[in-house]
Write a protein that holds these residues in place. Structure first.
Motif, PDB file in Angstrom:
ATOM      1  N   ASN A  51      -5.099   8.212  -5.475  1.00 51.48           N
ATOM      2  CA  ASN A  51      -4.993   6.912  -5.898  1.00 51.48           C
ATOM      3  C   ASN A  51      -4.661   5.726  -4.675  1.00 51.48           C
ATOM      4  O   ASN A  51      -4.702   4.773  -4.898  1.00 51.48           O
ATOM      5  CB  ASN A  51      -3.666   6.679  -7.000  1.00 51.48           C
ATOM      6  N   CYS A  52      -4.212   6.158  -3.537  1.00 52.22           N
ATOM      7  CA  CYS A  52      -3.750   5.329  -2.689  1.00 52.22           C
ATOM      8  C   CYS A  52      -4.335   5.532  -1.070  1.00 52.22           C
ATOM      9  O   CYS A  52      -4.484   4.380  -0.265  1.00 52.22           O
ATOM     10  CB  CYS A  52      -2.172   5.642  -2.354  1.00 52.22           C
ATOM     11  N   CYS A  55      -6.977   3.352   0.519  1.00 45.44           N
ATOM     12  CA  CYS A  55      -6.811   1.922   1.333  1.00 45.44           C
ATOM     13  C   CYS A  55      -5.461   2.363   2.292  1.00 45.44           C
ATOM     14  O   CYS A  55      -5.806   1.824   3.351  1.00 45.44           O
ATOM     15  CB  CYS A  55      -6.137   0.928   0.350  1.00 45.44           C
ATOM     16  N   HIS A  56      -4.522   3.098   2.031  1.00 45.90           N
ATOM     17  CA  HIS A  56      -3.548   3.325   2.726  1.00 45.90           C
ATOM     18  C   HIS A  56      -3.835   4.582   3.701  1.00 45.90           C
ATOM     19  O   HIS A  56      -2.904   5.486   3.586  1.00 45.90           O
ATOM     20  CB  HIS A  56      -2.028   3.225   1.934  1.00 45.90           C
ATOM     21  N   SER A  62      -4.683  -0.796   4.607  1.00 46.21           N
ATOM     22  CA  SER A  62      -4.266  -1.765   3.883  1.00 46.21           C
ATOM     23  C   SER A  62      -2.571  -2.234   4.052  1.00 46.21           C
ATOM     24  O   SER A  62      -1.723  -1.018   3.824  1.00 46.21           O
ATOM     25  CB  SER A  62      -4.355  -1.631   2.406  1.00 46.21           C
ATOM     26  N   PHE A  65       0.014   0.279   6.779  1.00 42.91           N
ATOM     27  CA  PHE A  65       0.720   1.619   6.609  1.00 42.91           C
ATOM     28  C   PHE A  65      -0.152   2.615   5.839  1.00 42.91           C
ATOM     29  O   PHE A  65      -0.992   2.236   4.952  1.00 42.91           O
ATOM     30  CB  PHE A  65       2.213   1.457   6.189  1.00 42.91           C
ATOM     31  N   ASN A  81       9.608  -0.497  -0.777  1.00 42.03           N
ATOM     32  CA  ASN A  81       9.311  -0.773  -2.247  1.00 42.03           C
ATOM     33  C   ASN A  81       8.167  -0.048  -3.025  1.00 42.03           C
ATOM     34  O   ASN A  81       7.610  -0.425  -3.792  1.00 42.03           O
ATOM     35  CB  ASN A  81       9.134  -2.467  -2.304  1.00 42.03           C
ATOM     36  N   LEU A  82       7.927   1.070  -2.545  1.00 43.48           N
ATOM     37  CA  LEU A  82       6.983   1.927  -3.166  1.00 43.48           C
ATOM     38  C   LEU A  82       6.860   1.900  -4.875  1.00 43.48           C
ATOM     39  O   LEU A  82       6.243   1.873  -5.715  1.00 43.48           O
ATOM     40  CB  LEU A  82       6.363   3.404  -2.747  1.00 43.48           C
ATOM     41  N   ARG A  85       6.656  -1.270  -6.652  1.00 44.93           N
ATOM     42  CA  ARG A  85       5.121  -1.700  -6.792  1.00 44.93           C
ATOM     43  C   ARG A  85       4.318  -0.567  -7.669  1.00 44.93           C
ATOM     44  O   ARG A  85       3.773  -1.256  -8.405  1.00 44.93           O
ATOM     45  CB  ARG A  85       4.631  -1.624  -5.442  1.00 44.93           C
ATOM     46  N   MET A  93       0.371  -1.339  -7.720  1.00 45.26           N
ATOM     47  CA  MET A  93      -0.114  -0.435  -6.731  1.00 45.26           C
ATOM     48  C   MET A  93      -0.475   0.941  -7.432  1.00 45.26           C
ATOM     49  O   MET A  93       0.378   1.474  -8.050  1.00 45.26           O
ATOM     50  CB  MET A  93       0.583   0.018  -5.589  1.00 45.26           C
ATOM     51  N   PRO A  94      -1.680   1.204  -7.511  1.00 48.86           N
ATOM     52  CA  PRO A  94      -2.875   0.642  -6.971  1.00 48.86           C
ATOM     53  C   PRO A  94      -3.277  -0.483  -7.676  1.00 48.86           C
ATOM     54  O   PRO A  94      -2.956  -0.769  -8.755  1.00 48.86           O
ATOM     55  CB  PRO A  94      -4.123   1.707  -7.145  1.00 48.86           C
ATOM     56  N   PRO A  95      -3.884  -1.676  -6.795  1.00 49.43           N
ATOM     57  CA  PRO A  95      -3.990  -2.987  -7.448  1.00 49.43           C
ATOM     58  C   PRO A  95      -5.143  -3.039  -8.641  1.00 49.43           C
ATOM     59  O   PRO A  95      -5.056  -3.817  -9.493  1.00 49.43           O
ATOM     60  CB  PRO A  95      -4.939  -3.668  -6.495  1.00 49.43           C
TER      61      PRO A  95
HETATM   62  C1  HEC Z   1      -7.416  -1.092  -3.233  1.00 49.41           C
HETATM   63  C2  HEC Z   1      -6.719  -0.966  -2.275  1.00 49.41           C
HETATM   64  C3  HEC Z   1      -5.211  -0.407  -2.497  1.00 49.41           C
HETATM   65  C4  HEC Z   1      -5.068   0.979  -3.168  1.00 49.41           C
HETATM   66  C5  HEC Z   1      -5.808   1.715  -3.953  1.00 49.41           C
HETATM   67  C6  HEC Z   1      -3.694   0.989  -3.123  1.00 49.41           C
HETATM   68  N1  HEC Z   1      -3.166  -0.025  -2.347  1.00 49.41           N
HETATM   69 FE1  HEC Z   1      -1.214  -0.324  -1.657  1.00 49.41          FE
HETATM   70  N2  HEC Z   1      -1.598  -1.985  -0.967  1.00 49.41           N
HETATM   71  C7  HEC Z   1      -2.958  -2.586  -0.742  1.00 49.41           C
HETATM   72  C8  HEC Z   1      -2.781  -3.891   0.171  1.00 49.41           C
HETATM   73  C9  HEC Z   1      -3.909  -4.599   0.326  1.00 49.41           C
HETATM   74  C10 HEC Z   1      -1.376  -4.124   0.063  1.00 49.41           C
HETATM   75  C11 HEC Z   1      -0.573  -5.439   0.879  1.00 49.41           C
HETATM   76  C12 HEC Z   1      -0.909  -6.596  -0.128  1.00 49.41           C
HETATM   77  C13 HEC Z   1       0.211  -6.390  -0.968  1.00 49.41           C
HETATM   78  O1  HEC Z   1       1.553  -6.053  -0.765  1.00 49.41           O
HETATM   79  O2  HEC Z   1      -0.037  -6.507  -2.207  1.00 49.41           O
HETATM   80  C14 HEC Z   1      -0.664  -2.958  -0.269  1.00 49.41           C
HETATM   81  C15 HEC Z   1       0.619  -3.101  -0.388  1.00 49.41           C
HETATM   82  C16 HEC Z   1       1.387  -1.774  -0.881  1.00 49.41           C
HETATM   83  C17 HEC Z   1       2.926  -1.646  -0.960  1.00 49.41           C
HETATM   84  C18 HEC Z   1       3.781  -2.743  -0.342  1.00 49.41           C
HETATM   85  C19 HEC Z   1       4.179  -2.692   1.027  1.00 49.41           C
HETATM   86  C20 HEC Z   1       5.203  -3.579   1.377  1.00 49.41           C
HETATM   87  O3  HEC Z   1       5.636  -3.606   2.738  1.00 49.41           O
HETATM   88  O4  HEC Z   1       5.392  -4.450   0.804  1.00 49.41           O
HETATM   89  C21 HEC Z   1       3.059  -0.615  -1.226  1.00 49.41           C
HETATM   90  C22 HEC Z   1       4.397   0.169  -1.662  1.00 49.41           C
HETATM   91  C23 HEC Z   1       2.041  -0.077  -1.750  1.00 49.41           C
HETATM   92  N3  HEC Z   1       0.987  -0.710  -1.439  1.00 49.41           N
HETATM   93  C24 HEC Z   1       1.733   1.315  -2.021  1.00 49.41           C
HETATM   94  C25 HEC Z   1       0.721   1.936  -2.889  1.00 49.41           C
HETATM   95  C26 HEC Z   1       0.587   3.081  -3.577  1.00 49.41           C
HETATM   96  C27 HEC Z   1       1.950   4.033  -3.624  1.00 49.41           C
HETATM   97  C28 HEC Z   1      -0.549   3.282  -3.941  1.00 49.41           C
HETATM   98  C29 HEC Z   1      -1.327   4.457  -4.756  1.00 49.41           C
HETATM   99  C30 HEC Z   1      -0.394   4.770  -6.047  1.00 49.41           C
HETATM  100  C31 HEC Z   1      -1.511   2.038  -3.673  1.00 49.41           C
HETATM  101  N4  HEC Z   1      -0.773   1.426  -2.552  1.00 49.41           N
HETATM  102  C32 HEC Z   1      -3.051   2.153  -3.713  1.00 49.41           C
HETATM  103  C33 HEC Z   1      -3.883  -2.023  -1.212  1.00 49.41           C
HETATM  104  C34 HEC Z   1      -3.998  -0.933  -1.747  1.00 49.41           C
END
Ligand code: HEC
Length: 118
Positions: A51-52, A55-56, A62, A65, A81-82, A85, A93-95
Motif C-alpha cells: 500500500n505504501c 510512493c514511499h 513521496s 522518505f 505521524n504515520l 495519517r 495515507m494512502p491518499p
Molecule cells: C499515491 C502515493 C502515496 C501512497 C500510496 C502513500 N503515500 Fe504517504 N505520502 C504521499 C505524499 C505525496 C506525501 C506528502 C504530502 C502529505 O503529507 O500529504 C505523503 C506523506 C506521508 C506521511 C506524512 C509524513 C510527514 O512528515 O508528515 C506519512 C506518515 C505517510 N505518507 C505514510 C504513508 C503510509 C503508511 C502509506 C501506506 C499505508 C502511504 N503513505 C501511502 C504519497 C503517498
C-alpha cells in the motif's frame, strides 16, 4: 415549560455525546481485538509493501522518505505521524482512501507490542 427545556437540553446532550463517539470510531484509532503479537515481518511489512512503497520507495520517494525497511517504518511510526495519517479520514495515507480497519488494527497492535521486528 421548565421540564420541556430540560428534556430538550437532555436530547442535545445525548446527540452531541453520540456524535463525538461516532466521530472517534469513524476516524479509526481502532482499539484492537487482535490477540496475537504483531511483528514487522511479515504483518506490517506486507501492509507497507502492498500500500505504501509505490510512493514511499525508490530513489525519489513521496514526502522525501521511504517505508521499505524495518528501521524506516518504525521511525515514522514511533517518531512521526504515520499512525495519525493512516487513521485520518480527511487526509489519509494512502491518499486513495483509508486502509481496512483490520490493517489499521495490525499497525496499532504492532505499536502496542513495542515494534517487534520478527
Ligand atoms: C499515491 C502515493 C502515496 C501512497 C500510496 C502513500 N503515500 Fe504517504 N505520502 C504521499 C505524499 C505525496 C506525501 C506528502 C504530502 C502529505 O503529507 O500529504 C505523503 C506523506 C506521508 C506521511 C506524512 C509524513 C510527514 O512528515 O508528515 C506519512 C506518515 C505517510 N505518507 C505514510 C504513508 C503510509 C503508511 C502509506 C501506506 C499505508 C502511504 N503513505 C501511502 C504519497 C503517498
Amino acid at each position: 415549560m421548565y421540564k420541556l427545556k430540560f428534556f430538550i437540553g437532555l436530547l442535545l446532550f445525548i446527540s452531541t455525546y453520540l456524535g463525538c463517539t461516532k466521530a472517534i470510531i469513524d476516524e479509526g484509532s481502532p482499539t484492537t481485538t487482535i490477540d496475537r503479537v504483531i511483528k514487522y515481518d511479515p504483518d506490517v511489512q506486507n501492509i507497507m509493501f502492498n500500500n505504501c512503497i509505490t510512493c514511499h520507495g525508490g530513489s525519489a520517494p513521496s514526502g522525501g522518505f521511504t517505508l521499505t525497511t524495518y528501521d524506516d517504518t518504525r521511525f515514522y511510526t514511533e517518531s512521526g505521524n504515520l499512525v495519525e495519517r493512516i487513521n485520518d479520514q480527511a487526509n489519509p495515507m494512502p491518499p486513495s482512501g483509508l486502509l481496512s480497519a483490520e490493517q489499521r488494527q495490525i499497525i496499532a497492535k504492532w505499536v502496542a507490542d513495542g515494534f517487534p521486528e520478527k
